[in-house]
Design an enzyme around this catalytic site. Sequence first.
Site, PDB file in Angstrom:
ATOM      1  CE  LYS A 131     -91.772  95.678  24.685  1.00  0.00           C
ATOM      2  NZ  LYS A 131     -91.873  94.377  24.015  1.00  0.00           N
ATOM      3  CG  ASN A 132     -95.403  93.846  25.200  1.00  0.00           C
ATOM      4  OD1 ASN A 132     -94.573  94.197  24.350  1.00  0.00           O
ATOM      5  ND2 ASN A 132     -95.080  93.137  26.255  1.00  0.00           N
TER       6      ASN A 132
ATOM      7  CB  CYS B  44     -85.223  85.919  21.326  1.00  0.00           C
ATOM      8  SG  CYS B  44     -86.364  85.808  22.684  1.00  0.00           S
TER       9      CYS B  44
ATOM     10  NE  ARG C   5     -90.746  84.876  22.516  1.00  0.00           N
ATOM     11  CZ  ARG C   5     -90.843  86.180  22.714  1.00  0.00           C
ATOM     12  NH1 ARG C   5     -89.741  86.870  22.926  1.00  0.00           N
ATOM     13  NH2 ARG C   5     -91.992  86.777  22.723  1.00  0.00           N
ATOM     14  N   PRO C   6     -91.575  79.345  19.263  1.00  0.00           N
ATOM     15  CG  PRO C   6     -92.701  77.342  19.663  1.00  0.00           C
ATOM     16  CD  PRO C   6     -91.753  78.329  20.302  1.00  0.00           C
ATOM     17  CB  ILE C   7     -94.935  81.628  15.164  1.00  0.00           C
ATOM     18  CG1 ILE C   7     -94.219  81.183  13.890  1.00  0.00           C
ATOM     19  CG2 ILE C   7     -94.157  82.751  15.847  1.00  0.00           C
ATOM     20  CD1 ILE C   7     -94.429  82.185  12.758  1.00  0.00           C
ATOM     21  CG  ASP C   8     -96.606  75.852  17.548  1.00  0.00           C
ATOM     22  OD1 ASP C   8     -97.226  74.989  18.181  1.00  0.00           O
ATOM     23  OD2 ASP C   8     -96.025  76.815  18.096  1.00  0.00           O
ATOM     24  CG  LEU C   9     -99.952  77.685  19.569  1.00  0.00           C
ATOM     25  CD1 LEU C   9     -99.867  78.249  20.980  1.00  0.00           C
ATOM     26  CD2 LEU C   9    -100.975  76.553  19.487  1.00  0.00           C
TER      27      LEU C   9
ATOM     28  NE  ARG D 128     -86.338  95.209  21.600  1.00  0.00           N
ATOM     29  CZ  ARG D 128     -86.927  94.339  22.425  1.00  0.00           C
ATOM     30  NH1 ARG D 128     -86.285  93.832  23.429  1.00  0.00           N
ATOM     31  NH2 ARG D 128     -88.172  93.977  22.221  1.00  0.00           N
TER      32      ARG D 128
ATOM     33  CG  ASP E 277     -93.144  90.545  29.811  1.00  0.00           C
ATOM     34  OD1 ASP E 277     -94.011  91.025  29.064  1.00  0.00           O
ATOM     35  OD2 ASP E 277     -92.487  89.534  29.527  1.00  0.00           O
TER      36      ASP E 277
ATOM     37  CB  ILE F  86     -94.172  82.282  30.299  1.00  0.00           C
ATOM     38  CG1 ILE F  86     -95.332  82.485  31.292  1.00  0.00           C
ATOM     39  CG2 ILE F  86     -94.589  82.723  28.887  1.00  0.00           C
ATOM     40  CD1 ILE F  86     -96.624  81.775  30.939  1.00  0.00           C
TER      41      ILE F  86
ATOM     42  NE  ARG G 211     -90.444  86.193  19.445  1.00  0.00           N
ATOM     43  CZ  ARG G 211     -90.635  85.117  18.680  1.00  0.00           C
ATOM     44  NH1 ARG G 211     -89.628  84.596  18.046  1.00  0.00           N
ATOM     45  NH2 ARG G 211     -91.825  84.590  18.535  1.00  0.00           N
TER      46      ARG G 211
HETATM   47  C1  EPZ Z   1     -95.829  88.565  24.274  1.00  0.00           C
HETATM   48  O1  EPZ Z   1     -94.947  87.760  23.506  1.00  0.00           O
HETATM   49  C2  EPZ Z   1     -95.013  89.766  24.755  1.00  0.00           C
HETATM   50  N1  EPZ Z   1     -94.473  90.462  23.603  1.00  0.00           N
HETATM   51  C3  EPZ Z   1     -93.863  89.284  25.634  1.00  0.00           C
HETATM   52  O2  EPZ Z   1     -93.213  90.443  26.177  1.00  0.00           O
HETATM   53  C4  EPZ Z   1     -94.435  88.523  26.816  1.00  0.00           C
HETATM   54  O3  EPZ Z   1     -93.384  88.000  27.587  1.00  0.00           O
HETATM   55  C5  EPZ Z   1     -95.297  87.350  26.288  1.00  0.00           C
HETATM   56  O4  EPZ Z   1     -96.325  87.847  25.418  1.00  0.00           O
HETATM   57  C6  EPZ Z   1     -95.976  86.591  27.418  1.00  0.00           C
HETATM   58  O5  EPZ Z   1     -96.728  87.429  28.208  1.00  0.00           O
HETATM   59  C7  EPZ Z   1     -95.281  91.339  22.948  1.00  0.00           C
HETATM   60  O6  EPZ Z   1     -96.441  91.514  23.232  1.00  0.00           O
HETATM   61  C8  EPZ Z   1     -94.643  92.102  21.827  1.00  0.00           C
HETATM   62  P1  EPZ Z   1     -96.614  84.179  23.749  1.00  0.00           P
HETATM   63  P2  EPZ Z   1     -95.523  86.538  22.620  1.00  0.00           P
HETATM   64  O7  EPZ Z   1     -96.907  83.803  22.330  1.00  0.00           O
HETATM   65  O8  EPZ Z   1     -96.900  86.829  22.184  1.00  0.00           O
HETATM   66  C9  EPZ Z   1     -95.231  79.615  23.456  1.00  0.00           C
HETATM   67  C10 EPZ Z   1     -91.418  91.842  26.786  1.00  0.00           C
HETATM   68  O9  EPZ Z   1     -90.523  91.701  27.636  1.00  0.00           O
HETATM   69  N2  EPZ Z   1     -95.766  79.654  22.075  1.00  0.00           N
HETATM   70  O10 EPZ Z   1     -97.771  84.501  24.613  1.00  0.00           O
HETATM   71  O11 EPZ Z   1     -94.491  86.221  21.612  1.00  0.00           O
HETATM   72  C11 EPZ Z   1     -94.023  80.545  23.608  1.00  0.00           C
HETATM   73  O12 EPZ Z   1     -92.834  79.936  23.188  1.00  0.00           O
HETATM   74  C12 EPZ Z   1     -91.827  90.653  25.897  1.00  0.00           C
HETATM   75  O13 EPZ Z   1     -92.036  92.890  26.606  1.00  0.00           O
HETATM   76  C13 EPZ Z   1     -95.814  78.478  21.349  1.00  0.00           C
HETATM   77  O14 EPZ Z   1     -95.405  77.420  21.821  1.00  0.00           O
HETATM   78  O15 EPZ Z   1     -95.561  85.379  23.740  1.00  0.00           O
HETATM   79  C14 EPZ Z   1     -94.056  80.851  25.096  1.00  0.00           C
HETATM   80  O16 EPZ Z   1     -93.435  79.806  25.786  1.00  0.00           O
HETATM   81  C15 EPZ Z   1     -90.932  89.466  26.042  1.00  0.00           C
HETATM   82  N3  EPZ Z   1     -96.313  78.538  20.083  1.00  0.00           N
HETATM   83  C16 EPZ Z   1     -95.556  80.882  25.404  1.00  0.00           C
HETATM   84  O17 EPZ Z   1     -96.203  80.173  24.347  1.00  0.00           O
HETATM   85  C17 EPZ Z   1     -96.796  79.701  19.521  1.00  0.00           C
HETATM   86  O18 EPZ Z   1     -97.237  79.715  18.368  1.00  0.00           O
HETATM   87  C18 EPZ Z   1     -96.153  82.287  25.497  1.00  0.00           C
HETATM   88  O19 EPZ Z   1     -95.726  83.016  24.379  1.00  0.00           O
HETATM   89  C19 EPZ Z   1     -96.738  80.883  20.286  1.00  0.00           C
HETATM   90  C20 EPZ Z   1     -96.222  80.835  21.572  1.00  0.00           C
END
Ligand code: EPZ
Length: 433
Positions: A22-23, A115, A120-124, A398, A306, A328, A91
């Site tokens: 999925k991911n 969620c 889960r901010p997207i600032d990066l 999902r 996960d 995480i 998301r």
């Molecule tokens: C991906 O989410 C996966 N989703 C998630 O799987 C998985 O848990 C996660 O990576 C970590 O491995 C998909 O690929 C669709 P991150 P993603 O950005 O990319 C923080 C599942 O169960 N962060 O790597 O959204 C964030 O809050 C799902 O299949 C910022 O602070 O995760 C988190 O604490 C759930 N700012 C950490 O980084 C940002 O701009 C890692 O998040 C982005 C993230």
Amino acid sequence: MDKFLIKGGTPLRGEVSISGAKNAVLPIMAATLLTADPCVIRRVPQLSDVRFMGEILASLGAAVKLDGNTLTVRADNVKGLGDYELIRQMRGSVCILGPLLARSGAAVVSLPGGCVIGARPIDLHLKGLEALGAKVRIDGGYIHARAGKLKGADVFLGGRCGPTVLGTANVMMAATLADGVTLIESAACEPEVVDLACFLNAMGAKIEGAGSPTLTVTGVKRLHGAEHDVIPDRIEAATFAVAAAASRGEVVLRGARADHMRAVLDKLRDAGVSIERSGQDLRISRRGRLKAVDITTLPYAGFPTDAQAQMMVLMTLTPGISVITERIFESRFMHVSELARLGADIAIEGPSAIVKGGRPLSGAKVMASDLRASAALVIAGLAARGETEVSRVYHIDRGYEKIDDKLRGLGARIQRLKVKPALKKAEPEAAEG
Ligand code: EPZ
């Protein structure tokens, strides 16, 4: 809205085929927006998230066809604004931002809310796209991004919990059509990021270093269509491995990539689970007593967040104390209170859960709160005495392709029951992803 009825106590036996990841498939679907040519993606799992992403691509003007596990997308005329309601609900759709910006110079995408597992901010993501020259503003729940021609740049994508998976995907995709070279430091190394880079390179992109913290993307003028087979889902494989051990069974995972699951297999071995590799298959079996192990979730190649909930179930069945630390996501212990209904003894101390294991679980009515928590509740139901009812299984649909069929194929006594919708239509929740 369906629910599962599970009669526990049957050891799982037999073979199960692991579906596409999925991911990996969600960002790969977003990447098809980078070209007007047709793209063919195979081994696509039949999941509600995939259908959602397909609807989002269609709302952006792409022609999308899913035939079994083969997806064809042709995004020959793309408009920069997608369906707010659709995008808001998943998301993972945030990764259309980079491709839309690179392809049409403008994108308006709904801001993915938080969620159940974290803010889960997207600032990066935005920091990376701004480094490539995009002008970004947030207004009315939307991200408004605009850029003439993106320009290659050096981007550091490390955050408070390490790299970001979808953030790396977004910036990497945008950089493929930028002028010049982009260097992404502290990039995510997940196999799903590598699979996306493989697909992009098949489209004519120039990406080096995928799988390492330093990614180099040399921008090209245009990308063309491509064909791709999605990698197997390492989290689905980990879920079935834990289910085999928790049910005292013996299961062969067909088509699992052991090299993508080292941290999980290492912990299972430490706990006393037997793991044999033969070609692309893994034989998981459990004979004797298990040993409690401690787990800390980390970015890849560390232990995946996960698979944390599933592993917690195994530790509730294992005599001794195990400490499970979630590094995480700040609130990814929603399954703990539901496992307590089944008789588990778990205390939460800050980012850690202290599991006092060894007490047998007994069936009860439990409610799924998110994708991986629901997988954990299903495993607990398979191991528990008596009957367990898991409601809100739309969460599990999902991310797991036909999980109840696959489990029945291994001898599990699991039924999917339709639940008449409550009279008042409940507001759809924002799904994590
Ligand atoms: C991906 O989410 C996966 N989703 C998630 O799987 C998985 O848990 C996660 O990576 C970590 O491995 C998909 O690929 C669709 P991150 P993603 O950005 O990319 C923080 C599942 O169960 N962060 O790597 O959204 C964030 O809050 C799902 O299949 C910022 O602070 O995760 C988190 O604490 C759930 N700012 C950490 O980084 C940002 O701009 C890692 O998040 C982005 C993230």
